[in-house]
Motif scaffolding. Sequence first.
Motif, PDB file in Angstrom:
ATOM      1  N   GLN A  80      -5.417  -1.776   2.309  1.00 42.70           N
ATOM      2  CA  GLN A  80      -6.590  -1.912   1.437  1.00 42.70           C
ATOM      3  C   GLN A  80      -7.815  -2.365   2.229  1.00 42.70           C
ATOM      4  O   GLN A  80      -8.939  -2.221   1.765  1.00 42.70           O
ATOM      5  CB  GLN A  80      -6.308  -2.896   0.304  1.00 42.70           C
ATOM      6  CG  GLN A  80      -5.292  -2.379  -0.681  1.00 42.70           C
ATOM      7  CD  GLN A  80      -4.887  -3.418  -1.711  1.00 42.70           C
ATOM      8  OE1 GLN A  80      -5.339  -4.553  -1.692  1.00 42.70           O
ATOM      9  NE2 GLN A  80      -4.009  -3.017  -2.610  1.00 42.70           N
ATOM     10  N   ASN A  81      -7.582  -2.916   3.421  1.00 38.33           N
ATOM     11  CA  ASN A  81      -8.666  -3.323   4.317  1.00 38.33           C
ATOM     12  C   ASN A  81      -8.801  -2.348   5.488  1.00 38.33           C
ATOM     13  O   ASN A  81      -9.290  -2.709   6.555  1.00 38.33           O
ATOM     14  CB  ASN A  81      -8.421  -4.740   4.837  1.00 38.33           C
ATOM     15  CG  ASN A  81      -8.606  -5.776   3.760  1.00 38.33           C
ATOM     16  OD1 ASN A  81      -9.687  -5.925   3.217  1.00 38.33           O
ATOM     17  ND2 ASN A  81      -7.540  -6.470   3.423  1.00 38.33           N
ATOM     18  N   SER A  82      -8.314  -1.130   5.306  1.00 36.59           N
ATOM     19  CA  SER A  82      -8.428  -0.031   6.273  1.00 36.59           C
ATOM     20  C   SER A  82      -7.593  -0.198   7.536  1.00 36.59           C
ATOM     21  O   SER A  82      -7.825   0.482   8.527  1.00 36.59           O
ATOM     22  CB  SER A  82      -9.892   0.211   6.650  1.00 36.59           C
ATOM     23  OG  SER A  82     -10.649   0.482   5.497  1.00 36.59           O
ATOM     24  N   TRP A  83      -6.620  -1.093   7.538  1.00 39.20           N
ATOM     25  CA  TRP A  83      -5.729  -1.231   8.683  1.00 39.20           C
ATOM     26  C   TRP A  83      -4.598  -0.234   8.531  1.00 39.20           C
ATOM     27  O   TRP A  83      -3.973  -0.147   7.480  1.00 39.20           O
ATOM     28  CB  TRP A  83      -5.166  -2.652   8.782  1.00 39.20           C
ATOM     29  CG  TRP A  83      -6.188  -3.652   9.205  1.00 39.20           C
ATOM     30  CD1 TRP A  83      -6.903  -4.476   8.394  1.00 39.20           C
ATOM     31  CD2 TRP A  83      -6.611  -3.935  10.534  1.00 39.20           C
ATOM     32  NE1 TRP A  83      -7.744  -5.254   9.138  1.00 39.20           N
ATOM     33  CE2 TRP A  83      -7.592  -4.948  10.458  1.00 39.20           C
ATOM     34  CE3 TRP A  83      -6.260  -3.433  11.788  1.00 39.20           C
ATOM     35  CZ2 TRP A  83      -8.217  -5.460  11.585  1.00 39.20           C
ATOM     36  CZ3 TRP A  83      -6.887  -3.953  12.906  1.00 39.20           C
ATOM     37  CH2 TRP A  83      -7.850  -4.949  12.807  1.00 39.20           C
ATOM     38  N   MET A  84      -4.307   0.506   9.586  1.00 42.17           N
ATOM     39  CA  MET A  84      -3.257   1.514   9.561  1.00 42.17           C
ATOM     40  C   MET A  84      -2.008   0.967  10.262  1.00 42.17           C
ATOM     41  O   MET A  84      -2.079   0.517  11.409  1.00 42.17           O
ATOM     42  CB  MET A  84      -3.713   2.793  10.261  1.00 42.17           C
ATOM     43  CG  MET A  84      -2.681   3.908  10.199  1.00 42.17           C
ATOM     44  SD  MET A  84      -3.196   5.391  11.064  1.00 42.17           S
ATOM     45  CE  MET A  84      -4.595   5.875  10.073  1.00 42.17           C
ATOM     46  N   PHE A  85      -0.892   1.010   9.565  1.00 39.10           N
ATOM     47  CA  PHE A  85       0.367   0.538  10.130  1.00 39.10           C
ATOM     48  C   PHE A  85       0.792   1.458  11.275  1.00 39.10           C
ATOM     49  O   PHE A  85       0.780   2.672  11.158  1.00 39.10           O
ATOM     50  CB  PHE A  85       1.460   0.509   9.054  1.00 39.10           C
ATOM     51  CG  PHE A  85       2.801   0.136   9.591  1.00 39.10           C
ATOM     52  CD1 PHE A  85       3.073  -1.163   9.997  1.00 39.10           C
ATOM     53  CD2 PHE A  85       3.815   1.080   9.695  1.00 39.10           C
ATOM     54  CE1 PHE A  85       4.322  -1.511  10.492  1.00 39.10           C
ATOM     55  CE2 PHE A  85       5.061   0.742  10.189  1.00 39.10           C
ATOM     56  CZ  PHE A  85       5.315  -0.556  10.583  1.00 39.10           C
ATOM     57  N   LYS A  86       1.202   0.859  12.396  1.00 37.53           N
ATOM     58  CA  LYS A  86       1.649   1.624  13.558  1.00 37.53           C
ATOM     59  C   LYS A  86       3.147   1.480  13.793  1.00 37.53           C
ATOM     60  O   LYS A  86       3.850   2.464  13.954  1.00 37.53           O
ATOM     61  CB  LYS A  86       0.884   1.191  14.822  1.00 37.53           C
ATOM     62  CG  LYS A  86      -0.573   1.601  14.807  1.00 37.53           C
ATOM     63  CD  LYS A  86      -0.668   3.100  14.764  1.00 37.53           C
ATOM     64  CE  LYS A  86      -2.092   3.573  14.725  1.00 37.53           C
ATOM     65  NZ  LYS A  86      -2.203   5.001  14.578  1.00 37.53           N
TER      66      LYS A  86
END
Length: 124
Positions: A80-86
């Motif tokens: 929701q805060n634009s962090w993409m899981f890697k």
Amino acid sequence: MKKMIVLVVSVLFIVVFVFNNKLFFPPLPIENVSKKEAIEKLNDSNEAIVKLSRENGYEWYITYSDQSIADDNIKEMLSQNSWMFKQKDGSGLFFEKQGEHLIATTQMWTGDYVLVKIPVTLND
């Protein structure tokens, strides 16, 4: 007989006090929130993950203990805060946003709850 009644009432009072204040839970790694407050915040919330405190450059959260659910809750919150899981490595969940990296770490607090530590850069 009077001594026995006083002893039983005293023991009962101590047991209720310990249980009510969650003193049997392990200590929290944060100072600004009591064990009882941490559990009440999560139980009283409609959210799956709840912020507990901001200390020493980290934000602390609590969620329920099923590890896959806890991981999903963290991924959803950070996305929701634009962090993409890697990837996940041990207790760390690695995220990326515009070339920046963020590691959210989890630790099992009790059999029912997981604590999450995220660097303050979350909202930056």
